[in-house]
Design an enzyme around this catalytic site. Structure first.
Site, PDB file in Angstrom:
ATOM      1  N   ASN A 109      -7.116   0.572   5.185  1.00 59.10           N
ATOM      2  CA  ASN A 109      -6.564   1.746   4.510  1.00 59.10           C
ATOM      3  C   ASN A 109      -5.466   2.368   5.329  1.00 59.10           C
ATOM      4  O   ASN A 109      -5.455   2.301   6.560  1.00 59.10           O
ATOM      5  CB  ASN A 109      -7.675   2.760   4.183  1.00 59.10           C
ATOM      6  CG  ASN A 109      -7.890   3.760   5.302  1.00 59.10           C
ATOM      7  OD1 ASN A 109      -7.167   4.759   5.420  1.00 59.10           O
ATOM      8  ND2 ASN A 109      -8.866   3.490   6.159  1.00 59.10           N
TER       9      ASN A 109
ATOM     10  N   LEU B  94      -4.363  10.489   5.968  1.00 60.00           N
ATOM     11  CA  LEU B  94      -5.005  11.801   6.149  1.00 60.00           C
ATOM     12  C   LEU B  94      -4.689  12.806   5.044  1.00 60.00           C
ATOM     13  O   LEU B  94      -4.504  14.000   5.297  1.00 60.00           O
ATOM     14  CB  LEU B  94      -4.672  12.367   7.535  1.00 60.00           C
ATOM     15  CG  LEU B  94      -5.119  11.443   8.684  1.00 60.00           C
ATOM     16  CD1 LEU B  94      -4.599  11.927  10.011  1.00 60.00           C
ATOM     17  CD2 LEU B  94      -6.637  11.302   8.727  1.00 60.00           C
TER      18      LEU B  94
ATOM     19  N   CYS C  28      -6.789   8.429  14.426  1.00 56.84           N
ATOM     20  CA  CYS C  28      -6.319   7.819  13.190  1.00 56.84           C
ATOM     21  C   CYS C  28      -5.115   6.923  13.437  1.00 56.84           C
ATOM     22  O   CYS C  28      -4.102   7.372  13.971  1.00 56.84           O
ATOM     23  CB  CYS C  28      -5.940   8.880  12.157  1.00 56.84           C
ATOM     24  SG  CYS C  28      -5.376   8.110  10.635  1.00 56.84           S
TER      25      CYS C  28
ATOM     26  N   GLY D 188     -19.105   2.088  12.332  1.00 55.90           N
ATOM     27  CA  GLY D 188     -18.312   0.872  12.191  1.00 55.90           C
ATOM     28  C   GLY D 188     -19.082  -0.246  11.527  1.00 55.90           C
ATOM     29  O   GLY D 188     -19.918  -0.892  12.162  1.00 55.90           O
TER      30      GLY D 188
ATOM     31  N   GLY E 252     -19.663   4.519   6.601  1.00 59.08           N
ATOM     32  CA  GLY E 252     -18.351   4.741   6.000  1.00 59.08           C
ATOM     33  C   GLY E 252     -18.107   3.877   4.780  1.00 59.08           C
ATOM     34  O   GLY E 252     -18.532   4.205   3.664  1.00 59.08           O
ATOM     35  N   THR E 253     -17.454   2.738   4.993  1.00 62.40           N
ATOM     36  CA  THR E 253     -17.034   1.868   3.898  1.00 62.40           C
ATOM     37  C   THR E 253     -18.189   1.485   2.966  1.00 62.40           C
ATOM     38  O   THR E 253     -17.984   1.312   1.762  1.00 62.40           O
ATOM     39  CB  THR E 253     -16.364   0.611   4.496  1.00 62.40           C
ATOM     40  OG1 THR E 253     -15.234   1.052   5.259  1.00 62.40           O
ATOM     41  CG2 THR E 253     -15.892  -0.361   3.443  1.00 62.40           C
TER      42      THR E 253
END
Ligand code: FMN
Length: 326
Positions: free
Chosen positions: A79, A83, A140, A253, A275-276
């Site tokens: 991605n 932000l 980031c 992660g 997350g993902t």
């Protein structure tokens, strides 16, 4: 005694202590993958999460990078959202109240282009009901200014944390990038500067191109890889960080199952963020939470604290095959 309690079916104690922060269980959602919480309320009982980490917030609203800004790869996604967020005013007025009413601890992920912007965000969030901690995003990879510029340099990272530390009484989590030669060096610097907790990792800098159009797949060219592909990298980063600092570490992660989560706890993470996996299975966190409890019972443990950091460093073959049961 504890083993007897687990065998008798008594509730497993999933509470974890992370310095000044105590959570009912170690399962949180990772910033940017769960919106501001409400978006997932139909799938997830938010009150059961250890904490909700909200999408990174800046002083001013941000539009993010131009599309396309997400691309799928065989074992994760890249991605370059850049932000995008609603800015602190709208967050406080429109997003936070819903989370406050659900009484789930909220961790606010903050980001800025300059140290002063981080400081201003931290002081504005200090003392607000329902906010359990701040997470400094200094990692980031998808923005030109700030972000990883702070996180890639131990001295800059330390300097930033020192300034933010003075601006808030809230527990401070510093989120580290794997895109460095030594994550331990950055972890040590932010610990010395006063962070209470370290979280790692943010996404791994990555590139996807199209062989036929001969163009990049993301408008930003590069982006951050997340998901199963980065789990071994994250596990190594967490392990190295745990070995190098005394402060608590949060593992992030590629965590998509309870067994993934247990692996991070085993190497010493005291909590984890998902997350993902939330994009793949919106109910992932609930399955992971229930799965952790089942694995602990299977191991005869009634307290998660008795499992954290218990890796036996000596490798022995064959490996246990229990993982497929959970
Ligand atoms: C779409 C997307 C947006 C993200 N936004 C943020 C963010 O605003 N702040 C931040 O610190 N991390 C952000 N991240 C990084 C995640 O919080 C997490 O560290 C990373 O995705 C690795 O975990 P995973 O493999 O479980 O996804 C984002 C990740 C994704 C995929």
């Amino acid at each position: 005694m504890e083993q007897d309690a687990a065998a008798a079916g008594h509730a497993t104690d999933l509470r974890v202590r992370l310095g000044p922060l105590t959570l009912a269980n170690p399962v949180m959602v990772a910033s940017g993958t769960f919106g501001y919480g409400e978006e997932y309320a139909d799938f997830v009982d938010l009150t059961r999460l250890g904490a909700v980490v909200v999408k990174g917030i800046s002083l001013e609203p941000r539009a993010g990078n131009p599309p396309p800004r997400i691309v799928e790869t065989p074992s994760g996604m890249i991605n370059a959202i850049g932000l995008e967020n609603v800015g602190i005013d709208k967050f406080l007025e429109e997003k936070l109240p819903a989370l406050q009413s659900r009484r789930v601890p909220v961790i606010v992920n903050i980001l800025g282009n300059t140290a002063d912007q981080y400081v201003e965000l931290a002081s504005r969030l200090d003392g607000i009901a329902g906010i359990a901690a701040l997470e400094l995003n200094i990692s980031c990879p998808n923005v030109k200014e700030g972000g990883m510029a702070f996180g890639a340099d131990p001295a800059m990272a330390g300097h930033l944390v020192e300034k933010v530390r003075r601006a808030t009484r809230l527990p401070l989590i510093t989120k580290l990038t794997p895109n460095v030669t030594s994550i331990a060096a950055v972890a040590k610097a932010v610990e010395a500067a006063g962070t209470d907790i370290v979280s790692c990792i943010n996404t791994v800098s990555a590139l996807a191109v199209d062989a036929f159009s001969r163009r990049p797949k993301l408008a930003n060219l590069v982006g951050g890889l997340s998901g199963p592909a980065i789990k071994p990298i994250a596990l190594r980063c967490v392990y190295e960080t745990v070995q190098s600092v005394r402060c608590p570490v949060i593992g992030i992660g590629g965590i998509a199952s309870a067994v993934d989560a247990m692996e991070f706890l085993l190497v010493g993470a005291r909590a984890i963020q998902v997350g993902t996996a939330n994009f793949v299975r919106p109910t992932a966190t609930m399955e992971i939470l229930e799965g952790i409890e089942r694995v602990l019972r299977f191991l005869g443990l009634s307290r998660i604290e008795d499992y954290i950091g218990t890796l036996d460093a000596e490798c022995r073959f064959p490996f246990a095959e229990e993982a497929c049961r959970f």
